[in-house]
Write a protein that holds these residues in place. Sequence first.
Motif, PDB file in Angstrom:
ATOM      1  N   ARG A  87       0.808  -1.361   0.068  1.00  0.00           N
ATOM      2  CA  ARG A  87       0.242  -0.084  -0.063  1.00  0.00           C
ATOM      3  C   ARG A  87       0.877   1.329  -0.093  1.00  0.00           C
ATOM      4  O   ARG A  87       1.865   1.325   0.887  1.00  0.00           O
ATOM      5  CB  ARG A  87      -0.982  -0.143   1.277  1.00  0.00           C
ATOM      6  N   LYS A  88       0.547   2.141  -1.031  1.00  0.00           N
ATOM      7  CA  LYS A  88       1.256   3.320  -0.825  1.00  0.00           C
ATOM      8  C   LYS A  88       1.151   4.332   0.401  1.00  0.00           C
ATOM      9  O   LYS A  88       0.131   4.353   1.052  1.00  0.00           O
ATOM     10  CB  LYS A  88       0.779   4.268  -1.956  1.00  0.00           C
ATOM     11  N   GLY A  89       2.475   4.563   1.033  1.00  0.00           N
ATOM     12  CA  GLY A  89       2.356   4.986   2.437  1.00  0.00           C
ATOM     13  C   GLY A  89       2.800   4.103   3.599  1.00  0.00           C
ATOM     14  O   GLY A  89       2.762   4.317   4.480  1.00  0.00           O
ATOM     15  N   GLY A  90       2.305   2.897   3.244  1.00  0.00           N
ATOM     16  CA  GLY A  90       2.622   1.772   4.137  1.00  0.00           C
ATOM     17  C   GLY A  90       1.420   1.788   5.315  1.00  0.00           C
ATOM     18  O   GLY A  90       0.426   2.448   5.202  1.00  0.00           O
ATOM     19  N   ASN A  91       2.047   1.445   6.607  1.00  0.00           N
ATOM     20  CA  ASN A  91       0.990   1.628   7.688  1.00  0.00           C
ATOM     21  C   ASN A  91       0.369   2.980   7.913  1.00  0.00           C
ATOM     22  O   ASN A  91       1.309   3.780   8.238  1.00  0.00           O
ATOM     23  CB  ASN A  91       1.674   1.075   8.987  1.00  0.00           C
ATOM     24  N   TYR A  92      -0.710   3.228   8.588  1.00  0.00           N
ATOM     25  CA  TYR A  92      -1.439   4.322   8.602  1.00  0.00           C
ATOM     26  C   TYR A  92      -1.095   4.934   9.874  1.00  0.00           C
ATOM     27  O   TYR A  92      -1.764   5.984  10.354  1.00  0.00           O
ATOM     28  CB  TYR A  92      -2.936   4.368   8.173  1.00  0.00           C
ATOM     29  N   SER A  93      -0.919   4.087  10.790  1.00  0.00           N
ATOM     30  CA  SER A  93      -0.846   4.333  12.312  1.00  0.00           C
ATOM     31  C   SER A  93       0.474   5.059  12.657  1.00  0.00           C
ATOM     32  O   SER A  93       1.618   5.009  11.794  1.00  0.00           O
ATOM     33  CB  SER A  93      -1.025   3.030  13.307  1.00  0.00           C
ATOM     34  N   LYS A 119      -3.269  -5.020  -6.910  1.00  0.00           N
ATOM     35  CA  LYS A 119      -3.502  -4.175  -8.314  1.00  0.00           C
ATOM     36  C   LYS A 119      -4.253  -4.811  -9.142  1.00  0.00           C
ATOM     37  O   LYS A 119      -5.191  -4.394  -9.851  1.00  0.00           O
ATOM     38  CB  LYS A 119      -2.104  -3.788  -8.866  1.00  0.00           C
ATOM     39  N   LEU A 120      -4.110  -6.295  -9.055  1.00  0.00           N
ATOM     40  CA  LEU A 120      -4.963  -7.028 -10.093  1.00  0.00           C
ATOM     41  C   LEU A 120      -6.243  -7.186  -9.403  1.00  0.00           C
ATOM     42  O   LEU A 120      -7.380  -6.823 -10.184  1.00  0.00           O
ATOM     43  CB  LEU A 120      -4.307  -8.394 -10.006  1.00  0.00           C
ATOM     44  N   LEU A 121      -6.364  -7.481  -8.198  1.00  0.00           N
ATOM     45  CA  LEU A 121      -7.910  -7.761  -7.530  1.00  0.00           C
ATOM     46  C   LEU A 121      -8.469  -6.164  -7.584  1.00  0.00           C
ATOM     47  O   LEU A 121      -9.870  -6.222  -7.500  1.00  0.00           O
ATOM     48  CB  LEU A 121      -7.611  -8.112  -6.187  1.00  0.00           C
ATOM     49  N   TYR A 169      -7.921 -15.756   9.649  1.00  0.00           N
ATOM     50  CA  TYR A 169      -8.381 -15.240   8.210  1.00  0.00           C
ATOM     51  C   TYR A 169      -8.134 -13.677   8.367  1.00  0.00           C
ATOM     52  O   TYR A 169      -7.572 -13.085   9.485  1.00  0.00           O
ATOM     53  CB  TYR A 169     -10.045 -15.328   8.106  1.00  0.00           C
ATOM     54  N   THR A 170      -8.607 -12.882   7.419  1.00  0.00           N
ATOM     55  CA  THR A 170      -8.545 -11.579   7.385  1.00  0.00           C
ATOM     56  C   THR A 170      -9.966 -10.883   7.293  1.00  0.00           C
ATOM     57  O   THR A 170     -10.756 -11.524   6.693  1.00  0.00           O
ATOM     58  CB  THR A 170      -7.345 -11.172   6.293  1.00  0.00           C
ATOM     59  N   ILE A 171     -10.050  -9.592   7.526  1.00  0.00           N
ATOM     60  CA  ILE A 171     -11.142  -8.791   7.121  1.00  0.00           C
ATOM     61  C   ILE A 171     -10.884  -7.458   6.665  1.00  0.00           C
ATOM     62  O   ILE A 171      -9.654  -7.091   6.841  1.00  0.00           O
ATOM     63  CB  ILE A 171     -12.214  -8.733   8.494  1.00  0.00           C
ATOM     64  N   ILE A 172     -11.886  -6.985   6.266  1.00  0.00           N
ATOM     65  CA  ILE A 172     -11.554  -5.500   5.656  1.00  0.00           C
ATOM     66  C   ILE A 172     -10.827  -5.497   4.529  1.00  0.00           C
ATOM     67  O   ILE A 172      -9.586  -5.827   4.663  1.00  0.00           O
ATOM     68  CB  ILE A 172     -11.156  -4.591   6.919  1.00  0.00           C
ATOM     69  N   HIS A 173     -11.254  -5.114   3.272  1.00  0.00           N
ATOM     70  CA  HIS A 173     -10.407  -5.293   2.043  1.00  0.00           C
ATOM     71  C   HIS A 173     -10.477  -3.948   1.298  1.00  0.00           C
ATOM     72  O   HIS A 173     -11.188  -3.699   0.234  1.00  0.00           O
ATOM     73  CB  HIS A 173     -11.123  -6.546   1.322  1.00  0.00           C
ATOM     74  N   PRO A 174      -9.620  -3.037   1.672  1.00  0.00           N
ATOM     75  CA  PRO A 174      -9.670  -1.712   0.943  1.00  0.00           C
ATOM     76  C   PRO A 174      -8.545  -2.103  -0.293  1.00  0.00           C
ATOM     77  O   PRO A 174      -7.889  -2.945  -0.494  1.00  0.00           O
ATOM     78  CB  PRO A 174      -9.053  -0.829   1.892  1.00  0.00           C
ATOM     79  N   LYS A 175      -8.765  -1.031  -1.243  1.00  0.00           N
ATOM     80  CA  LYS A 175      -7.729  -1.129  -2.394  1.00  0.00           C
ATOM     81  C   LYS A 175      -6.316  -1.126  -1.909  1.00  0.00           C
ATOM     82  O   LYS A 175      -6.188  -0.271  -1.210  1.00  0.00           O
ATOM     83  CB  LYS A 175      -8.052  -0.164  -3.643  1.00  0.00           C
TER      84      LYS A 175
END
Length: 236
Positions: A149-155, A195-197, A182-188
């Motif tokens: 993700r551009k910018g990396g971790n938001y925290s 990039k594909l998904l 498993y994982t949840i929350i699926h932002p771009k």
Amino acid sequence: MELKEQTEFYNKYWKDYKNFGSYKLQRLSEIVKILEQVRKIKRNPKILDLGCGDGRFCAVWNEVGETVGMDLSTKAMDMASKRYPFIDFHAGDATKTEFKDGAFDIIISQEVIEHIEIQHEYVKECQRLLSHNGVLILTTPNKYYFDRRKGGNYSNQPIENILNPSQLKDLLAKDFRLLDFYTIIHPKGDYGIYKLLGSLIIRYGFSALKAEFLLQRIMSKSLLGLNIVCIAQKKK
């Protein structure tokens, strides 16, 4: 960073009331669903929210079982005690608590482990505090996603030690048996598989087939989401 400095940071962090954002609400919803499953294993559970922030989630968990909250921030615990006087709150180091061995049936650790310097000590403390066959419900940011993700971790907290799925599994392996992962929350995302998904062709294709849920399920089970969700049972 010294524990005193971390405490000062979180006292400032929690001094103002913060409304829930979308991601927090999604995590809240997911943990409530998990608690409904877990209390079939542990009836009338005693619950510890270890790293509970300002305690708001504890009021929800308390509808499932008697809940105790703990956080490093003395300010947050003072505020929580006033808002939720029916819940017992404690301030202190989550890796060295004063609770008795096996005091809790369920520990909820929501977005905490990534802010712990010596993470195996935190895991060991969770193991110590859980009763026989006790269950740890843990969520944490997914490093695999943030590395793409551009910018990396938001925290932007004093310690940012986020883990990828395999690192978290390795960390828990000695003391816990995984029940679900498993994982949840699926932002771009921005790179690689994301990039594909995230492409219009893929998303419109699933939308046209009315199968957006299938795309979400694929990302969840492939551990591509923003947050890892781990349900783990204490080993004997």
